[in-house]
Design an enzyme around this catalytic site. Sequence first.
Site, PDB file in Angstrom:
ATOM      1  N   GLY A 173      -0.860  -5.307   0.856  1.00  0.00           N
ATOM      2  CA  GLY A 173      -0.224  -6.624   0.895  1.00  0.00           C
ATOM      3  C   GLY A 173      -0.611  -7.411   2.141  1.00  0.00           C
ATOM      4  O   GLY A 173      -1.786  -7.562   2.475  1.00  0.00           O
ATOM      5  N   GLY A 174       0.410  -7.908   2.839  1.00  0.00           N
ATOM      6  CA  GLY A 174       0.164  -8.705   4.042  1.00  0.00           C
ATOM      7  C   GLY A 174      -0.633  -7.950   5.091  1.00  0.00           C
ATOM      8  O   GLY A 174      -1.320  -8.560   5.921  1.00  0.00           O
ATOM      9  N   GLY A 407     -37.078 -22.399   0.079  1.00  0.00           N
ATOM     10  CA  GLY A 407     -35.875 -22.823   0.795  1.00  0.00           C
ATOM     11  C   GLY A 407     -35.488 -21.825   1.869  1.00  0.00           C
ATOM     12  O   GLY A 407     -34.885 -22.186   2.886  1.00  0.00           O
TER      13      GLY A 407
HETATM   14  C1  HXC Z   1       9.454  -0.626   3.286  1.00  0.00           C
HETATM   15  C2  HXC Z   1       7.940   1.041   2.980  1.00  0.00           C
HETATM   16  C3  HXC Z   1       6.956   0.108   2.596  1.00  0.00           C
HETATM   17  C4  HXC Z   1       7.318  -1.267   2.588  1.00  0.00           C
HETATM   18  C5  HXC Z   1       6.076   2.071   2.523  1.00  0.00           C
HETATM   19  N1  HXC Z   1       7.352   2.226   2.910  1.00  0.00           N
HETATM   20  N2  HXC Z   1       5.827   0.793   2.321  1.00  0.00           N
HETATM   21  N3  HXC Z   1       9.177   0.673   3.312  1.00  0.00           N
HETATM   22  N4  HXC Z   1       8.568  -1.583   2.936  1.00  0.00           N
HETATM   23  N5  HXC Z   1       6.444  -2.200   2.273  1.00  0.00           N
HETATM   24  C6  HXC Z   1       8.027   3.476   3.221  1.00  0.00           C
HETATM   25  C7  HXC Z   1       8.219   4.331   1.995  1.00  0.00           C
HETATM   26  O1  HXC Z   1       9.415   3.950   1.329  1.00  0.00           O
HETATM   27  C8  HXC Z   1       8.320   5.713   2.599  1.00  0.00           C
HETATM   28  O2  HXC Z   1       9.599   5.864   3.131  1.00  0.00           O
HETATM   29  C9  HXC Z   1       7.375   5.649   3.770  1.00  0.00           C
HETATM   30  O3  HXC Z   1       7.185   4.255   4.044  1.00  0.00           O
HETATM   31  C10 HXC Z   1       6.040   6.254   3.471  1.00  0.00           C
HETATM   32  O4  HXC Z   1       5.557   5.708   2.263  1.00  0.00           O
HETATM   33  P1  HXC Z   1       4.901   6.605   1.128  1.00  0.00           P
HETATM   34  O5  HXC Z   1       4.863   5.783  -0.106  1.00  0.00           O
HETATM   35  O6  HXC Z   1       5.587   7.927   1.070  1.00  0.00           O
HETATM   36  O7  HXC Z   1       3.430   6.805   1.712  1.00  0.00           O
HETATM   37  P2  HXC Z   1       2.066   6.911   0.941  1.00  0.00           P
HETATM   38  O8  HXC Z   1       2.197   7.810  -0.238  1.00  0.00           O
HETATM   39  O9  HXC Z   1       1.050   7.262   1.971  1.00  0.00           O
HETATM   40  O10 HXC Z   1       1.749   5.439   0.372  1.00  0.00           O
HETATM   41  C11 HXC Z   1       1.556   4.393   1.267  1.00  0.00           C
HETATM   42  C12 HXC Z   1       1.562   3.058   0.500  1.00  0.00           C
HETATM   43  C13 HXC Z   1       2.837   2.957  -0.360  1.00  0.00           C
HETATM   44  C14 HXC Z   1       0.301   2.974  -0.365  1.00  0.00           C
HETATM   45  C15 HXC Z   1       1.450   1.953   1.568  1.00  0.00           C
HETATM   46  O11 HXC Z   1       3.966   3.271   0.466  1.00  0.00           O
HETATM   47  C16 HXC Z   1       3.047   1.613  -0.947  1.00  0.00           C
HETATM   48  O12 HXC Z   1       2.436   1.255  -1.973  1.00  0.00           O
HETATM   49  N6  HXC Z   1       3.931   0.816  -0.324  1.00  0.00           N
HETATM   50  C17 HXC Z   1       4.275  -0.487  -0.797  1.00  0.00           C
HETATM   51  C18 HXC Z   1       3.167  -1.441  -0.602  1.00  0.00           C
HETATM   52  C19 HXC Z   1       3.584  -2.833  -0.923  1.00  0.00           C
HETATM   53  O13 HXC Z   1       3.675  -3.188  -2.112  1.00  0.00           O
HETATM   54  N7  HXC Z   1       3.956  -3.607   0.119  1.00  0.00           N
HETATM   55  C20 HXC Z   1       4.471  -4.948  -0.009  1.00  0.00           C
HETATM   56  C21 HXC Z   1       3.303  -5.849  -0.231  1.00  0.00           C
HETATM   57  S1  HXC Z   1       3.773  -7.508  -0.385  1.00  0.00           S
HETATM   58  P3  HXC Z   1      10.392   7.264   3.024  1.00  0.00           P
HETATM   59  O14 HXC Z   1      11.679   6.996   3.719  1.00  0.00           O
HETATM   60  O15 HXC Z   1      10.534   7.557   1.578  1.00  0.00           O
HETATM   61  O16 HXC Z   1       9.515   8.253   3.733  1.00  0.00           O
HETATM   62  C22 HXC Z   1       3.292  -8.167   1.055  1.00  0.00           C
HETATM   63  C23 HXC Z   1       3.394  -9.647   1.071  1.00  0.00           C
HETATM   64  C24 HXC Z   1       2.751 -10.291   2.254  1.00  0.00           C
HETATM   65  O17 HXC Z   1       2.940  -7.509   1.981  1.00  0.00           O
HETATM   66  C25 HXC Z   1       2.161 -11.627   1.940  1.00  0.00           C
HETATM   67  C26 HXC Z   1       0.681 -11.643   1.994  1.00  0.00           C
HETATM   68  C27 HXC Z   1       0.009 -12.962   1.774  1.00  0.00           C
END
Ligand code: HXC
Length: 517
Positions: A173-174, A407
């Site tokens: 994401g961000g 070019g």
């Molecule tokens: C809160 C988060 C988090 C998030 C991970 N965690 N991402 N908590 N917000 N965005 C937490 C998990 O709940 C977990 O907590 C711990 O971090 C480790 O994550 P895991 O999933 O166990 O790790 P892993 O298997 O290595 O996977 C990593 C990951 C996955 C690929 C990053 O966590 C994931 O897909 N996260 C979400 C990504 C996402 O969609 N982010 C938002 C994007 S939107 P616990 O307590 O269970 O250990 C965005 C908008 C911005 O960013 C705008 C841009 C223009």
Amino acid sequence: MAEGQQNPLERLAAMKEKAQQGGGAERMEAQRAKGKLSARERIDLLLDPGSFEELGMLVTHRSNLFGLDKKHFLGDGVVTGYGTVQGRLVYVFSQDFTVLGGSLAEAHAEKICRVMDLALDNGAPVIGLNDSGGARIQEGVVSLGGYADIFHRNVQASGVVPQISAILGPCAGGAVYSPALTDFILMTEGTSYMFVTGPNVVKTVTHEDVTAEELGGARTHATKSGVAHLTAPHEVAAIDRIKELLGYLPQNCEETPVSQPYEDGDEARPGLDTIIPENAQQPYDVRDIVKELVDGGDFMELQSDYAANIVVGFGRMGGRSIGVVANQPSVLAGVLDIGASTKAARFVRTCDAFNVPLLVLEDVPGFLPGTDQEWNGIITNGAKLLYAFSEATVPRITVITRKAYGGAYDVMNSKHIGADLNFAWPTAEIAVMGAKGAAEIIFRKDIAAAQDPSAKLAEKEAEYAELFAHPYRAAARGYVDEVIVPSNTRSRLLRGFAMLENKAVRRPRRKHGNMPL
Ligand code: HXC
């Protein structure tokens, strides 16, 4: 002191210890098992020993939603501050995946913004050690706002101070858009990923089955997307590469890169006299020429596995940092296509922004024809390279080693678009196109009417080659400053760049140009 009350120094020490623990030993062990270091260990590796000054160690998040009131982590999942690399000031932030997945929300973002503001005010590079799941889901729009605050600063700092992003974990994401706005992205192999949406979302929306590694691993971004400028097998190597990169860059756009001590020596490079194959269709590896030309043969290539038909990277000449852009005849004959044009354009702009002079080695048969290129916008994308060279005000020298056709002759830093010096080797061929193609077009009727069309074609091809397959027409016009003996190239370049050292160009005032993006 009342009974039960903690001594102030002990209280501070306890808080610092807690902050250093991040998300706890268990989570850290899980990270280590994947081959990752802690956020603080990464900073220790990057900065000169004892130089790190931390800021905001005791900051915590402010949300109480989704159980966050019970989870307070000192530092809010990012270690920020400043220190030195080889004695030069840098600002740094290092995300801690053990704290809520390194996710970013209000306080975390404020800490990053603070070091970015300081970097901009004080003119020093910002290095981001990224390891983050993106916007912290529990904090909602505040997280999105935090990202936008960072993006805005990335753009304000762009071209003012170098910004380097190391991707050291799964960034989603961000967490990928801020690096995308910086100057350089480096990824570790096997432990880092970059994607806007992860494999699960991809599966839901497009029904594609793809692993995280395939979707956004270091290899993918080094070969398919070109997002990664550099990759490293592990974090220690990654951090070494950041230091190496910093060595080629100035602190900010007002300064020039630091020169290394250099003493004149024997600058003749006899190997270059025979490096171009006798057959003009035969390839050679342009990196062999680059290594002969730069100090000590040290060349730091960027994006080496992406659009490999053009080579870009940093070296030094006479101790001074230079950027090299070179057509690569051993890949697709060195043709310019969409990937090569955008890769080189970006690099030219990076060098120009940070006062790194440019050396261009030209051997290019033209732009790549075909529907794929035309439909995907070779017109707009090729124009990016033309634009980037044309607007660059750093010292710029071109050496035409062999083909400079069509070019691509104009685009590859010709004098017409502002190159300061243009040298050609005696093997240079400067023409609208290769002799065979030219003869086929302009003598089409003669060839068709001939008793022996292939003999006629060969005769006309030889006629055209005699007229254009050399550098002397261009030299007669002054488009080429001098035809040089290849073995003298390094000494000519050393003198040329020394002559251009104080180059200063004033451009007319405008808001900004309108580059074809
Ligand atoms: C809160 C988060 C988090 C998030 C991970 N965690 N991402 N908590 N917000 N965005 C937490 C998990 O709940 C977990 O907590 C711990 O971090 C480790 O994550 P895991 O999933 O166990 O790790 P892993 O298997 O290595 O996977 C990593 C990951 C996955 C690929 C990053 O966590 C994931 O897909 N996260 C979400 C990504 C996402 O969609 N982010 C938002 C994007 S939107 P616990 O307590 O269970 O250990 C965005 C908008 C911005 O960013 C705008 C841009 C223009």
